[in-house]
Design a protein around this motif. Structure first.
Motif, PDB file in Angstrom:
ATOM      1  N   GLY A 183       0.746  -1.248   0.000  1.00 45.74           N
ATOM      2  CA  GLY A 183       0.000   0.000   0.000  1.00 45.74           C
ATOM      3  C   GLY A 183       0.776   1.298   0.000  1.00 45.74           C
ATOM      4  N   THR A 184       2.079   1.272  -0.037  1.00 48.09           N
ATOM      5  CA  THR A 184       2.832   2.523  -0.059  1.00 48.09           C
ATOM      6  C   THR A 184       3.422   2.755  -1.447  1.00 48.09           C
ATOM      7  N   THR A 185       3.754   3.993  -1.727  1.00 50.69           N
ATOM      8  CA  THR A 185       4.284   4.325  -3.063  1.00 50.69           C
ATOM      9  C   THR A 185       5.576   5.143  -2.969  1.00 50.69           C
ATOM     10  N   ALA A 186       6.510   4.719  -2.183  1.00 51.62           N
ATOM     11  CA  ALA A 186       7.796   5.418  -2.054  1.00 51.62           C
ATOM     12  C   ALA A 186       8.519   5.386  -3.395  1.00 51.62           C
ATOM     13  N   ARG A 187       8.894   6.550  -3.881  1.00 52.43           N
ATOM     14  CA  ARG A 187       9.529   6.667  -5.192  1.00 52.43           C
ATOM     15  C   ARG A 187      11.006   6.990  -5.047  1.00 52.43           C
TER      16      ARG A 187
END
Length: 107
Positions: free
Chosen positions: A101-105
């Motif tokens: 569920g996370t979107t660390a780029r």
């Protein structure tokens, strides 16, 4: 192109290794290796300047195919890139935890 097995990758991650996940954002949010930053193949060229040049960049995908291609591309540009054999699917099969569920780029 260099390649690392899951045990080596896990040990390197525990020591603070830099890792990118080259799967698509929906694949990433459905479950990724803790600490791996989302960097879809389509965005790889745009983040080259953000990747560390002074240490290995571990590249992971679902199974190892996309990460092998990405690692080759990064190595051709002078980065110390290492593809993770077995990918996220192998990571999960080995009983290791995934983050969801996370979107660390990376960029």
């Amino acid at each position: 192109m260099r390649e690392a097995g899951l045990d080596v990758f896990a040990a390197e991650l525990a020591q603070g290794a830099f890792a990118i996940d080259v799967r698509e954002p929906d694949e990433y949010t459905s479950g990724h290796v803790p600490g791996a930053l989302s960097t879809p193949l389509s965005a790889l060229g745009a983040v080259l300047g953000e990747l560390p040049g002074d240490r290995p960049v571990y590249v992971i995908c679902a199974s190892g195919n996309r990460s092998a291609w990405a690692a080759e591309q990064l190595a051709a540009r002078g980065l110390d890139a290492v593809s993770v054999a077995g990918g996220t699917a192998g990571w999960a099969r080995s009983g290791r935890a995934l983050v969801r569920g996370t979107t660390a780029r990376a960029a």
